[in-house]
Write a protein that holds these residues in place. Structure first.
Motif, PDB file in Angstrom:
ATOM      1  N   VAL A 217      -6.073   0.082 -14.084  1.00 12.56           N
ATOM      2  CA  VAL A 217      -5.546  -1.276 -14.281  1.00 12.56           C
ATOM      3  C   VAL A 217      -4.813  -1.698 -13.013  1.00 12.56           C
ATOM      4  CG1 VAL A 217      -3.913  -2.692 -15.569  1.00 12.56           C
ATOM      5  CG2 VAL A 217      -5.334  -1.031 -16.767  1.00 12.56           C
ATOM      6  N   GLN A 218      -5.152  -2.882 -12.540  1.00  7.76           N
ATOM      7  CA  GLN A 218      -4.484  -3.398 -11.342  1.00  7.76           C
ATOM      8  C   GLN A 218      -4.276  -4.892 -11.448  1.00  7.76           C
ATOM      9  OE1 GLN A 218      -6.879  -2.345  -7.933  1.00  7.76           O
ATOM     10  NE2 GLN A 218      -5.611  -0.573  -7.510  1.00  7.76           N
ATOM     11  N   LEU A 219      -3.176  -5.350 -10.880  1.00  8.07           N
ATOM     12  CA  LEU A 219      -2.939  -6.765 -10.667  1.00  8.07           C
ATOM     13  C   LEU A 219      -2.829  -6.949  -9.166  1.00  8.07           C
ATOM     14  CD1 LEU A 219      -0.217  -7.599 -13.362  1.00  8.07           C
ATOM     15  CD2 LEU A 219      -2.664  -8.043 -13.484  1.00  8.07           C
ATOM     16  N   GLN A 220      -3.752  -7.698  -8.609  1.00  5.49           N
ATOM     17  CA  GLN A 220      -3.810  -7.867  -7.153  1.00  5.49           C
ATOM     18  C   GLN A 220      -3.357  -9.271  -6.783  1.00  5.49           C
ATOM     19  OE1 GLN A 220      -4.817  -5.368  -4.917  1.00  5.49           O
ATOM     20  NE2 GLN A 220      -4.056  -6.799  -3.370  1.00  5.49           N
ATOM     21  N   ALA A 221      -2.206  -9.348  -6.125  1.00  7.98           N
ATOM     22  CA  ALA A 221      -1.676 -10.643  -5.705  1.00  7.98           C
ATOM     23  C   ALA A 221      -2.097 -10.956  -4.275  1.00  7.98           C
ATOM     24  CB  ALA A 221      -0.155 -10.640  -5.809  1.00  7.98           C
ATOM     25  N   SER A 222      -2.290 -12.232  -4.001  1.00  9.33           N
ATOM     26  CA  SER A 222      -2.659 -12.670  -2.663  1.00  9.33           C
ATOM     27  C   SER A 222      -2.170 -14.093  -2.449  1.00  9.33           C
ATOM     28  CB  SER A 222      -4.172 -12.587  -2.480  1.00  9.33           C
ATOM     29  OG  SER A 222      -4.832 -13.428  -3.414  1.00  9.33           O
ATOM     30  N   GLY A 223      -2.193 -14.519  -1.199  1.00  5.27           N
ATOM     31  CA  GLY A 223      -1.863 -15.903  -0.888  1.00  5.27           C
ATOM     32  C   GLY A 223      -0.520 -16.103  -0.227  1.00  5.27           C
ATOM     33  N   GLY A 224       0.233 -15.049  -0.042  1.00  2.00           N
ATOM     34  CA  GLY A 224       1.525 -15.190   0.615  1.00  2.00           C
ATOM     35  C   GLY A 224       1.376 -15.275   2.112  1.00  2.00           C
ATOM     36  N   GLY A 225       2.505 -15.326   2.787  1.00  2.00           N
ATOM     37  CA  GLY A 225       2.496 -15.379   4.237  1.00  2.00           C
ATOM     38  C   GLY A 225       3.607 -16.262   4.753  1.00  2.00           C
ATOM     39  N   LEU A 226       3.461 -16.656   5.998  1.00  2.00           N
ATOM     40  CA  LEU A 226       4.448 -17.540   6.637  1.00  2.00           C
ATOM     41  C   LEU A 226       4.019 -18.986   6.429  1.00  2.00           C
ATOM     42  CD1 LEU A 226       6.959 -17.795   8.451  1.00  2.00           C
ATOM     43  CD2 LEU A 226       5.413 -17.678  10.419  1.00  2.00           C
ATOM     44  N   VAL A 227       4.909 -19.779   5.868  1.00  2.00           N
ATOM     45  CA  VAL A 227       4.591 -21.165   5.536  1.00  2.00           C
ATOM     46  C   VAL A 227       5.706 -22.070   6.062  1.00  2.00           C
ATOM     47  CG1 VAL A 227       3.981 -22.758   3.693  1.00  2.00           C
ATOM     48  CG2 VAL A 227       3.510 -20.321   3.419  1.00  2.00           C
TER      49      VAL A 227
END
Length: 121
Positions: free
Chosen positions: A1-11
């Motif tokens: 089971v995994q929850l993979q987050a993405s979309g962060g960074g410097l904004v």
């Protein structure tokens, strides 16, 4: 089971990034999904949550600026952030409540890894 987050960074301040958190394919269902954040030196706090019925709730600090949504078929939750401020800088974590895997394993509370969002002025 995994929850993979993405979309962060410097904004840049005022920017509008979107975070995604996808659950692995071996998950049968999830009750509520949500986003939390933790800024340096602060406790983790709820940002937004969305139960399986699609209702939403937000922290006062992000209400009107952030929108949470989910795709139940993909077991994915999104956080569309707008009008970012420097105080939104934090590590953002996705959370799943009532996660049931096809294997029969049940997780009352499951966390994904965090994704850093840094807002520059």
């Amino acid at each position: 089971v995994q929850l993979q987050a993405s979309g962060g960074g410097l904004v840049h301040a005022g920017g509008s990034p979107r975070l995604s958190c996808a659950a692995s394919e071996n998950i049968f269902s999830i009750n509520a999904m949500g986003w939390y954040r933790q800024a340096p030196g602060k406790q983790r706090e709820l940002v937004a949550a969305i139960p399986s019925d699609g209702s939403t709730n937000y922290s006062i600090s992000v209400k009107g600026r952030f929108t949470i949504s989910r795709d139940n078929d993909k077991n994915t939750v999104y956080l569309h952030m707008t009008s970012l401020k420097s105080e939104d800088t934090a590590v953002y974590y996705c959370n799943a409540e009532g996660l049931l895997a096809y294997s029969g394993s049940y997780y009352p509370d499951y966390w994904g890894q965090g994704t850093q969002v840094t807002v520059s002025s």
